[in-house]
Design a protein around this motif. Structure first.
Motif, PDB file in Angstrom:
ATOM      1  N   GLY A 110      84.119  87.951  52.852  1.00  0.00           N
ATOM      2  CA  GLY A 110      82.846  88.502  53.306  1.00  0.00           C
ATOM      3  C   GLY A 110      81.905  87.395  53.736  1.00  0.00           C
ATOM      4  O   GLY A 110      81.681  86.444  52.977  1.00  0.00           O
ATOM      5  N   LEU A 111      81.383  87.504  54.942  1.00  0.00           N
ATOM      6  CA  LEU A 111      80.358  86.575  55.420  1.00  0.00           C
ATOM      7  C   LEU A 111      79.005  87.255  55.271  1.00  0.00           C
ATOM      8  O   LEU A 111      78.764  88.286  55.915  1.00  0.00           O
ATOM      9  CB  LEU A 111      80.565  86.215  56.890  1.00  0.00           C
ATOM     10  N   THR A 112      78.150  86.728  54.415  1.00  0.00           N
ATOM     11  CA  THR A 112      76.783  87.239  54.328  1.00  0.00           C
ATOM     12  C   THR A 112      75.973  86.568  55.432  1.00  0.00           C
ATOM     13  O   THR A 112      75.938  85.335  55.517  1.00  0.00           O
ATOM     14  CB  THR A 112      76.168  86.940  52.955  1.00  0.00           C
ATOM     15  N   VAL A 113      75.353  87.393  56.284  1.00  0.00           N
ATOM     16  CA  VAL A 113      74.737  86.868  57.504  1.00  0.00           C
ATOM     17  C   VAL A 113      73.306  87.376  57.642  1.00  0.00           C
ATOM     18  O   VAL A 113      73.016  88.546  57.407  1.00  0.00           O
ATOM     19  CB  VAL A 113      75.544  87.293  58.754  1.00  0.00           C
ATOM     20  N   ASP A 114      72.408  86.471  58.027  1.00  0.00           N
ATOM     21  CA  ASP A 114      71.040  86.830  58.413  1.00  0.00           C
ATOM     22  C   ASP A 114      70.925  86.680  59.925  1.00  0.00           C
ATOM     23  O   ASP A 114      71.350  85.667  60.491  1.00  0.00           O
ATOM     24  CB  ASP A 114      70.010  85.917  57.737  1.00  0.00           C
ATOM     25  N   VAL A 115      70.337  87.686  60.570  1.00  0.00           N
ATOM     26  CA  VAL A 115      70.186  87.686  62.026  1.00  0.00           C
ATOM     27  C   VAL A 115      68.713  87.804  62.380  1.00  0.00           C
ATOM     28  O   VAL A 115      67.971  88.547  61.742  1.00  0.00           O
ATOM     29  CB  VAL A 115      70.970  88.858  62.661  1.00  0.00           C
ATOM     30  N   GLU A 116      68.293  87.049  63.382  1.00  0.00           N
ATOM     31  CA  GLU A 116      66.928  87.173  63.892  1.00  0.00           C
ATOM     32  C   GLU A 116      66.947  86.925  65.397  1.00  0.00           C
ATOM     33  O   GLU A 116      67.333  85.857  65.848  1.00  0.00           O
ATOM     34  CB  GLU A 116      65.996  86.186  63.209  1.00  0.00           C
ATOM     35  N   THR A 117      66.547  87.934  66.165  1.00  0.00           N
ATOM     36  CA  THR A 117      66.463  87.769  67.614  1.00  0.00           C
ATOM     37  C   THR A 117      65.005  87.582  68.023  1.00  0.00           C
ATOM     38  O   THR A 117      64.090  87.881  67.257  1.00  0.00           O
ATOM     39  CB  THR A 117      67.054  88.977  68.352  1.00  0.00           C
ATOM     40  N   THR A 118      64.787  87.092  69.246  1.00  0.00           N
ATOM     41  CA  THR A 118      63.442  86.791  69.722  1.00  0.00           C
ATOM     42  C   THR A 118      63.091  87.698  70.905  1.00  0.00           C
ATOM     43  O   THR A 118      63.975  88.300  71.528  1.00  0.00           O
ATOM     44  CB  THR A 118      63.344  85.323  70.185  1.00  0.00           C
ATOM     45  N   PRO A 119      61.802  87.783  71.261  1.00  0.00           N
ATOM     46  CA  PRO A 119      61.416  88.541  72.460  1.00  0.00           C
ATOM     47  C   PRO A 119      62.060  88.002  73.740  1.00  0.00           C
ATOM     48  O   PRO A 119      62.167  88.717  74.734  1.00  0.00           O
ATOM     49  CB  PRO A 119      59.895  88.383  72.491  1.00  0.00           C
ATOM     50  N   LYS A 120      62.492  86.736  73.718  1.00  0.00           N
ATOM     51  CA  LYS A 120      63.146  86.124  74.887  1.00  0.00           C
ATOM     52  C   LYS A 120      64.383  86.915  75.301  1.00  0.00           C
ATOM     53  O   LYS A 120      64.763  86.933  76.482  1.00  0.00           O
ATOM     54  CB  LYS A 120      63.534  84.686  74.533  1.00  0.00           C
ATOM     55  N   LEU A 121      65.012  87.588  74.347  1.00  0.00           N
ATOM     56  CA  LEU A 121      66.216  88.356  74.635  1.00  0.00           C
ATOM     57  C   LEU A 121      65.952  89.477  75.641  1.00  0.00           C
ATOM     58  O   LEU A 121      66.858  89.881  76.383  1.00  0.00           O
ATOM     59  CB  LEU A 121      66.778  88.931  73.327  1.00  0.00           C
ATOM     60  N   ALA A 122      64.722  89.983  75.683  1.00  0.00           N
ATOM     61  CA  ALA A 122      64.381  91.057  76.626  1.00  0.00           C
ATOM     62  C   ALA A 122      64.494  90.594  78.076  1.00  0.00           C
ATOM     63  O   ALA A 122      64.603  91.426  78.990  1.00  0.00           O
ATOM     64  CB  ALA A 122      62.973  91.570  76.347  1.00  0.00           C
ATOM     65  N   GLU A 123      64.479  89.274  78.315  1.00  0.00           N
ATOM     66  CA  GLU A 123      64.567  88.741  79.674  1.00  0.00           C
ATOM     67  C   GLU A 123      66.011  88.579  80.143  1.00  0.00           C
ATOM     68  O   GLU A 123      66.257  88.313  81.319  1.00  0.00           O
ATOM     69  CB  GLU A 123      63.852  87.389  79.748  1.00  0.00           C
ATOM     70  N   SER A 124      66.972  88.728  79.223  1.00  0.00           N
ATOM     71  CA  SER A 124      68.367  88.565  79.608  1.00  0.00           C
ATOM     72  C   SER A 124      68.891  89.845  80.256  1.00  0.00           C
ATOM     73  O   SER A 124      68.364  90.935  80.013  1.00  0.00           O
ATOM     74  CB  SER A 124      69.216  88.214  78.381  1.00  0.00           C
ATOM     75  N   PRO A 125      69.931  89.755  81.082  1.00  0.00           N
ATOM     76  CA  PRO A 125      70.471  90.955  81.736  1.00  0.00           C
ATOM     77  C   PRO A 125      70.968  92.001  80.743  1.00  0.00           C
ATOM     78  O   PRO A 125      70.777  93.198  80.939  1.00  0.00           O
ATOM     79  CB  PRO A 125      71.619  90.401  82.596  1.00  0.00           C
ATOM     80  N   MET A 126      71.597  91.553  79.647  1.00  0.00           N
ATOM     81  CA  MET A 126      72.167  92.491  78.671  1.00  0.00           C
ATOM     82  C   MET A 126      71.108  93.076  77.743  1.00  0.00           C
ATOM     83  O   MET A 126      71.242  94.189  77.254  1.00  0.00           O
ATOM     84  CB  MET A 126      73.229  91.773  77.829  1.00  0.00           C
ATOM     85  N   LYS A 127      70.080  92.283  77.452  1.00  0.00           N
ATOM     86  CA  LYS A 127      69.006  92.680  76.533  1.00  0.00           C
ATOM     87  C   LYS A 127      69.506  92.986  75.118  1.00  0.00           C
ATOM     88  O   LYS A 127      68.831  93.654  74.340  1.00  0.00           O
ATOM     89  CB  LYS A 127      68.222  93.878  77.080  1.00  0.00           C
ATOM     90  N   GLN A 128      70.680  92.478  74.767  1.00  0.00           N
ATOM     91  CA  GLN A 128      71.182  92.592  73.412  1.00  0.00           C
ATOM     92  C   GLN A 128      72.263  91.538  73.179  1.00  0.00           C
ATOM     93  O   GLN A 128      72.833  91.010  74.126  1.00  0.00           O
ATOM     94  CB  GLN A 128      71.736  93.991  73.125  1.00  0.00           C
ATOM     95  N   VAL A 129      72.498  91.247  71.906  1.00  0.00           N
ATOM     96  CA  VAL A 129      73.550  90.306  71.521  1.00  0.00           C
ATOM     97  C   VAL A 129      74.452  90.993  70.509  1.00  0.00           C
ATOM     98  O   VAL A 129      74.071  91.999  69.891  1.00  0.00           O
ATOM     99  CB  VAL A 129      72.955  89.004  70.930  1.00  0.00           C
ATOM    100  N   PHE A 130      75.651  90.446  70.334  1.00  0.00           N
ATOM    101  CA  PHE A 130      76.656  91.095  69.499  1.00  0.00           C
ATOM    102  C   PHE A 130      77.191  90.125  68.452  1.00  0.00           C
ATOM    103  O   PHE A 130      77.318  88.926  68.689  1.00  0.00           O
ATOM    104  CB  PHE A 130      77.810  91.597  70.370  1.00  0.00           C
ATOM    105  N   LEU A 131      77.522  90.684  67.300  1.00  0.00           N
ATOM    106  CA  LEU A 131      78.137  89.899  66.228  1.00  0.00           C
ATOM    107  C   LEU A 131      78.961  90.853  65.376  1.00  0.00           C
ATOM    108  O   LEU A 131      78.406  91.717  64.691  1.00  0.00           O
ATOM    109  CB  LEU A 131      77.061  89.204  65.383  1.00  0.00           C
TER     110      LEU A 131
END
Length: 200
Positions: A110-131
């Motif tokens: 098990g990998l315990t993971v913390d994720v935090e995205t920024t408003p900058k992501l809204a400028e990308s074509p996908m507007k989302q990231v995956f993990l």
């Protein structure tokens, strides 16, 4: 009388010479004047940041607790980062659900993971990231890439679903959860993008 005048003149010249010499000696014994000291520039050294350690594969080696970034999966300036994820813990998992099945590849971690995205992501074509488990690749200690699927049937029925990390994230989001991987036993390397971690 002439001898007296000459003697007095010689004495006066000798006295002037000695006083001038004395002034020169005392001046030489002094350190640099305040004006000279003020002119000398102060030297400051700026520490050079250490370059991140690289693996033979050219990946950045991350320690548990160090953030990784989606953009190029490596460290970037905060102003350009679309988000970051931090693996805070890696441990073997004992499945506790009623329909749990044995691992297919060796063991479940098990990998315990913390994720935090920024408003900058809204400028990308996908507007989302995956993990997700599909994002990772396993490399054996001898350098052989594992051909199997790290997301097996055992990882789906292992722990309560509420503990699992979501697989996609939009701008300005935070998340905390666990990613389960079915990996071969005996250590190895876990990679994603251009970063990697050593497994116990």
């Amino acid at each position: 009388m002439k001898h007296s005048i000459v003697a007095l003149g010689a004495a006066a010249i000798l006295a002037l010479s000695l006083s001038a010499c004395g002034a020169s000696v005392s001046s030489d014994n002094k350190g640099p004047s305040e004006s000279q000291a003020a002119v000398e520039p102060a030297t400051k050294t700026t520490p050079t940041p250490e370059a991140a350690a690289k693996s033979p594969r050219g990946n950045t080696i991350k320690q548990i607790g160090e953030p990784a970034f989606w953009k190029d999966s490596d460290s970037v300036p905060d102003s350009e980062a679309e988000g970051k994820f931090t693996v805070t813990e890696v441990k073997d998992v004992v499945c506790d659900q009623p329909y749990a099945s044995p691992p297919t590849n060796g063991k479940i971690i098990g990998l315990t993971v913390d994720v935090e995205t920024t408003p900058k992501l809204a400028e990308s074509p996908m507007k989302q990231v995956f993990l997700s488990p599909m994002s990772f690749k396993f490399i054996a200690p001898n350098g052989t890439t594992f051909n199997g699927n790290l997301s097996s049937g055992a990882t789906y029925s292992c722990i309560d679903n509420s503990l699992n990390l979501p697989s996609s994230f939009g701008p300005a989001e935070k998340a905390h959860g666990v990613i389960l991987l079915d990996v071969p036993a005996g250590g190895g390397i876990l990679t994603i993008g251009s970063v990697e971690w050593s497994l116990p």
